[in-house]
Structure formats: C-alpha cells, structure tokens
Design a protein around this motif. Structure first.
Motif, PDB file in Angstrom:
ATOM      1  N   TRP A 145       3.829  -0.431  -0.069  1.00  0.00           N
ATOM      2  CA  TRP A 145       4.037   0.826  -0.788  1.00  0.00           C
ATOM      3  C   TRP A 145       3.769   0.635  -2.267  1.00  0.00           C
ATOM      4  N   ASP A 146       2.906   1.479  -2.816  1.00  0.00           N
ATOM      5  CA  ASP A 146       2.638   1.493  -4.249  1.00  0.00           C
ATOM      6  C   ASP A 146       3.850   2.110  -4.938  1.00  0.00           C
ATOM      7  N   VAL A 147       4.593   1.324  -5.687  1.00  0.00           N
ATOM      8  CA  VAL A 147       5.855   1.802  -6.247  1.00  0.00           C
ATOM      9  C   VAL A 147       5.655   2.892  -7.288  1.00  0.00           C
ATOM     10  N   ASN A 148       4.435   3.051  -7.782  1.00  0.00           N
ATOM     11  CA  ASN A 148       4.167   4.111  -8.749  1.00  0.00           C
ATOM     12  C   ASN A 148       3.872   5.451  -8.086  1.00  0.00           C
ATOM     13  N   ARG A 149       3.698   5.443  -6.762  1.00  0.00           N
ATOM     14  CA  ARG A 149       3.390   6.685  -6.038  1.00  0.00           C
ATOM     15  C   ARG A 149       4.606   7.044  -5.182  1.00  0.00           C
ATOM     16  N   THR A 150       5.675   7.474  -5.862  1.00  0.00           N
ATOM     17  CA  THR A 150       6.938   7.754  -5.188  1.00  0.00           C
ATOM     18  C   THR A 150       6.823   8.882  -4.173  1.00  0.00           C
ATOM     19  N   TYR A 151       5.867   9.776  -4.361  1.00  0.00           N
ATOM     20  CA  TYR A 151       5.725  10.903  -3.443  1.00  0.00           C
ATOM     21  C   TYR A 151       5.245  10.469  -2.063  1.00  0.00           C
ATOM     22  N   LEU A 152       4.765   9.227  -1.930  1.00  0.00           N
ATOM     23  CA  LEU A 152       4.313   8.731  -0.634  1.00  0.00           C
ATOM     24  C   LEU A 152       5.422   8.015   0.135  1.00  0.00           C
ATOM     25  N   TRP A 153       6.583   7.856  -0.498  1.00  0.00           N
ATOM     26  CA  TRP A 153       7.621   7.077   0.164  1.00  0.00           C
ATOM     27  C   TRP A 153       8.267   7.875   1.294  1.00  0.00           C
ATOM     28  N   ILE A 154       8.439   7.216   2.438  1.00  0.00           N
ATOM     29  CA  ILE A 154       9.103   7.800   3.597  1.00  0.00           C
ATOM     30  C   ILE A 154      10.182   6.816   4.044  1.00  0.00           C
ATOM     31  N   PRO A 155      11.401   7.291   4.325  1.00  0.00           N
ATOM     32  CA  PRO A 155      12.437   6.360   4.797  1.00  0.00           C
ATOM     33  C   PRO A 155      12.104   5.835   6.189  1.00  0.00           C
ATOM     34  N   PHE A 156      12.242   4.540   6.378  1.00  0.00           N
ATOM     35  CA  PHE A 156      11.920   3.911   7.651  1.00  0.00           C
ATOM     36  C   PHE A 156      13.194   3.371   8.306  1.00  0.00           C
ATOM     37  N   PRO A 157      13.295   3.472   9.626  1.00  0.00           N
ATOM     38  CA  PRO A 157      14.442   2.875  10.305  1.00  0.00           C
ATOM     39  C   PRO A 157      14.340   1.351  10.302  1.00  0.00           C
ATOM     40  N   ASN A 158      15.460   0.702  10.194  1.00  0.00           N
ATOM     41  CA  ASN A 158      15.517  -0.765  10.231  1.00  0.00           C
ATOM     42  C   ASN A 158      14.583  -1.396   9.202  1.00  0.00           C
ATOM     43  N   LYS A 159      14.452  -0.740   8.056  1.00  0.00           N
ATOM     44  CA  LYS A 159      13.535  -1.218   7.030  1.00  0.00           C
ATOM     45  C   LYS A 159      14.125  -2.422   6.310  1.00  0.00           C
ATOM     46  N   ARG A 160      13.274  -3.401   6.020  1.00  0.00           N
ATOM     47  CA  ARG A 160      13.674  -4.582   5.265  1.00  0.00           C
ATOM     48  C   ARG A 160      12.633  -4.867   4.202  1.00  0.00           C
ATOM     49  N   ASP A 161      13.042  -4.826   2.941  1.00  0.00           N
ATOM     50  CA  ASP A 161      12.132  -5.176   1.851  1.00  0.00           C
ATOM     51  C   ASP A 161      11.905  -6.684   1.878  1.00  0.00           C
ATOM     52  N   THR A 162      10.666  -7.114   1.714  1.00  0.00           N
ATOM     53  CA  THR A 162      10.373  -8.545   1.759  1.00  0.00           C
ATOM     54  C   THR A 162      10.009  -9.111   0.395  1.00  0.00           C
ATOM     55  N   CYS A 163       9.199  -8.402  -0.388  1.00  0.00           N
ATOM     56  CA  CYS A 163       8.859  -8.920  -1.712  1.00  0.00           C
ATOM     57  C   CYS A 163       8.103  -7.871  -2.508  1.00  0.00           C
ATOM     58  N   PHE A 164       8.073  -8.044  -3.816  1.00  0.00           N
ATOM     59  CA  PHE A 164       7.242  -7.245  -4.711  1.00  0.00           C
ATOM     60  C   PHE A 164       6.021  -8.071  -5.104  1.00  0.00           C
ATOM     61  N   MET A 165       4.901  -7.388  -5.291  1.00  0.00           N
ATOM     62  CA  MET A 165       3.676  -8.050  -5.731  1.00  0.00           C
ATOM     63  C   MET A 165       3.021  -7.221  -6.826  1.00  0.00           C
ATOM     64  N   ASP A 166       2.420  -7.914  -7.772  1.00  0.00           N
ATOM     65  CA  ASP A 166       1.699  -7.245  -8.855  1.00  0.00           C
ATOM     66  C   ASP A 166       0.205  -7.466  -8.697  1.00  0.00           C
ATOM     67  N   GLY A 167      -0.566  -6.404  -8.904  1.00  0.00           N
ATOM     68  CA  GLY A 167      -2.017  -6.511  -8.921  1.00  0.00           C
ATOM     69  C   GLY A 167      -2.532  -6.281 -10.335  1.00  0.00           C
ATOM     70  N   VAL A 168      -3.314  -7.223 -10.843  1.00  0.00           N
ATOM     71  CA  VAL A 168      -3.841  -7.140 -12.204  1.00  0.00           C
ATOM     72  C   VAL A 168      -5.359  -7.239 -12.130  1.00  0.00           C
ATOM     73  N   TYR A 169      -6.055  -6.335 -12.808  1.00  0.00           N
ATOM     74  CA  TYR A 169      -7.516  -6.274 -12.743  1.00  0.00           C
ATOM     75  C   TYR A 169      -8.153  -6.827 -14.019  1.00  0.00           C
ATOM     76  N   PHE A 170      -9.211  -7.617 -13.813  1.00  0.00           N
ATOM     77  CA  PHE A 170      -9.998  -8.150 -14.920  1.00  0.00           C
ATOM     78  C   PHE A 170     -11.476  -7.994 -14.576  1.00  0.00           C
ATOM     79  N   GLN A 171     -12.322  -8.091 -15.595  1.00  0.00           N
ATOM     80  CA  GLN A 171     -13.759  -7.932 -15.369  1.00  0.00           C
ATOM     81  C   GLN A 171     -14.544  -8.777 -16.365  1.00  0.00           C
ATOM     82  N   GLY A 172     -15.704  -9.262 -15.921  1.00  0.00           N
ATOM     83  CA  GLY A 172     -16.558 -10.034 -16.813  1.00  0.00           C
ATOM     84  C   GLY A 172     -17.896 -10.339 -16.177  1.00  0.00           C
ATOM     85  N   LYS A 173     -18.851 -10.763 -16.989  1.00  0.00           N
ATOM     86  CA  LYS A 173     -20.166 -11.167 -16.497  1.00  0.00           C
ATOM     87  C   LYS A 173     -20.135 -12.649 -16.145  1.00  0.00           C
TER      88      LYS A 173
END
Length: 345
Positions: A145-173
């Motif tokens: 789940w993208d934590v910045n898109r709260t409108y997409l969150w749906i409650p799940f039965p027996n849900k267990r959070d496992t970890c948070f991850m960060d995605g960082v973008y870079f670019q170069g030649k």
C-alpha cells in the motif's frame, strides 16, 4: 494459459452517472454490468489506454514492457473488467513460493470511473477466485500500500503489517556515471555476486531474522520467501543478486534488474541491509552494472528497508555517484492477510 478469454463473472455496479472520454454514458441509469475474464494479448491497447502510461507512475510504469510476458506467465494472473464492450478495470496478481502465496500487484481503473469507490466494490480477489478456485488455498495473501494514497486503503481481515519500504528515484547518463565512479576511492565494503555457497551465511539468524522482515525478500517490490530455491529462480530470470563477504553471517543482500518504460529505462535496486556503508556499496555496484550494460540515460529506483538511511543515500548518490535525485520518493507498507472469503483488493 488454457483459460485465456474465458468469462467468469458478471458484477453489477451502481454509482453516480459518469461519461467516458467520448461522452458516452457509462452508467446506464446509474448501474451497469461489469464482466470479468482473463486478460489476453489483444487487450494490450485497451489496457494501456486506461492506465494512461504517460502520466501513471509519472511515466515510469512497468506494465507496457511486461504486459505480454504477464499474459503468458503461469504465475501471473491478470483479469480485466469490461462494460459495454470496453475495458474499464485491470487487476494484476502473482503467485510466489511455488504457488503457496498470492501477491497483489496492481489495480488499474478507467478514468471515468475513478472516485466511485470501484476498488472497494469490485472485490478483485473474489473475481479472481471465480476462475481459479485453487488460489483460495494459498497460505498467505500479500499486498503493498502506497501510504501517500490513503483513499486506496481498505481494511483487511486478519491483516498483519510486515514492514515499511522507501522508494527513491535517481537519474543519470551512463557515461557520466562511469567516470564519477572511477574517481571514487576503493574503500567501501566488498560486495560480490551471489553464489549458492553463500546461502549458509545468509541463512544464519543474524541475517534472516535481524535484516529481513518475516523472512521475506522484495524484488522490484514483489515479495518472496527467503529460500535457496527462490534465489536460484530469480538468478535464472536475470536478476542480479549481490551479497557482502562478512563472516560468519552475511549482513546485506540486494537485487537489481531493468525494464523499459514510456520515459526510458528503469533499473531497480532493492537493498536489504541495516548499515549505511553496506547499502552505499550495493547501490554503487548496481549502478556500475547497469551503466556497463546499458548506454544513455538510466533511471534508478532504489528500495530501502530503513527510513533512517534515506538522507544518507540521497547525499551519496548525488554527491559521490553524480546522480540527479528525482522528486518522486514514496513509501509503501507491506502487509499480509489470510481470509480469502472476505479479502477486498
């Protein structure tokens, strides 16, 4: 797949009146039927139209490059929803760990139906189970789940959070990056390509329990149980796997691979470690591999398991490697749930 094209579910949806991009009323007096089936190669153009690849994920969408492969891959399940002979929704799922677990990858919805809570109403996993009932037996269901898109969150039965991850973008030649890396002093920790013999160091509790979350690895955001067979499978698929040389237990593991998007080549770097210096060494090695293999401009999506390392990695990639940071950072929550009869994706 032998089931390709088979229609397996009709679903009536009610919501406020909406029109498509041609002005046609999509609601037929506030309701219409959506028919679900497996995606086929011939659906490519229709799916690309609803995903708006020039804007979706800011143009860094993997689906254009992987769509046809997904149709043929027995471990990937893509279902499309049709209304009035028009594709209006897509759900992408995959089985992992020899078919024992089911992972949700993505849902795409036509523009004219966004904001109608379609994601909640469609219950995509239920549609999937109509055609492939054996998937109900999967031990775990995993989502991201993208934590910045709260409108997409749906409650799940027996849900267990496992970890948070960060995605960082870079670019170069690639040519510029190779020159920058050649000028760096060789003082970083030693990082080498994974060999089957490394599994002994990686299987020790100091790594599997302290570095990984619930013994799961993420490769281009897809979750897999950490096993020797999965590492072999990923290697055979062309994924670059790197590991440090620490004894008696490894302290880091990373995965890298690339695909084309509407905005050019993307190379994903998925780092599993808790140490800044090791993380930097993994990233440098993957950037070097990518630049040696591909010319021109490359976008790097770096996945980090530790939020505290984010600022250090940004500084390193920009000041040491010569990469430009793109303002596209996002954070994801990985979770599991286990009740297929009530799950909603």
């Amino acid at each position: 797949r032998s089931y390709e094209g088979r229609i397996y579910s009709d679903f009536r949806v009610c919501w406020p009146r909406r029109q498509d991009d041609t002005g046609k009323d999509m609601t037929d007096h506030n309701n219409f039927n959506i028919t679900f089936r497996d995606a086929a190669h011939s659906d490519y153009d229709a799916v690309m139209k609803i995903t708006a690849t020039d804007k979706f994920r800011v143009g860094f969408d993997y689906l254009p490059a992987k769509f046809h492969h997904y149709v043929d891959d027995p471990d990937v399940y893509m279902i499309v929803g049709e209304a009035d002979d028009k594709v209006v929704a897509l759900g992408v799922f995959m089985t992992t760990d020899d078919g024992t677990n089911l992972a949700y990858k993505s849902v795409r919805i036509a523009k004219e139906l966004r904001g109608t809570k379609l994601l909640t109403r469609l219950r995509m996993t239920d549609r999937l189970h109509h055609l492939h009932p054996r998937l109900r037996q999967c031990h775990e269901r995993r989502g991201l789940w993208d934590v910045n898109r709260t409108y997409l969150w749906i409650p799940f039965p027996n849900k267990r959070d496992t970890c948070f991850m960060d995605g960082v973008y870079f670019q170069g030649k690639s040519s510029v990056l190779l020159k920058a890396m050649a000028a760096l002093p060789s003082t970083q920790p030693s990082i080498l390509p994974y060999q089957p013999s490394d599994i002994a160091r990686l299987s020790r509790k100091e790594f599997s329990e302290q570095i990984l979350s619930y013994n799961v690895i993420f490769v281009d955001w897809d979750p897999y149980k950490f096993t020797a067979s999965n590492l072999q499978m990923l290697s055979e698929r062309g994924i670059r796997i790197l590991v440090d040389t620490a004894e008696p237990a490894a302290q880091s593991l990373s995965f890298g691979g690339s695909y084309m998007t509407p905005r050019g080549r993307v190379y994903h770097v998925d780092v599993h470690c808790r140490d800044v210096a090791l993380c930097q060494a993994h990233i440098k090695q993957h950037v070097d591999i990518a630049c040696q293999q591909y010319g021109g401009r490359i976008t790097f999506c770096v996945m980090l398991m530790e939020a505290r390392m984010k600022s250090h990695i940004k500084t390193f990639c920009v000041e040491k490697l010569g990469l430009a940071h793109l303002p596209l950072d996002h954070s994801f929550l990985s979770y599991t749930f286990s009740d297929p009869s009530k799950s909603q994706l």
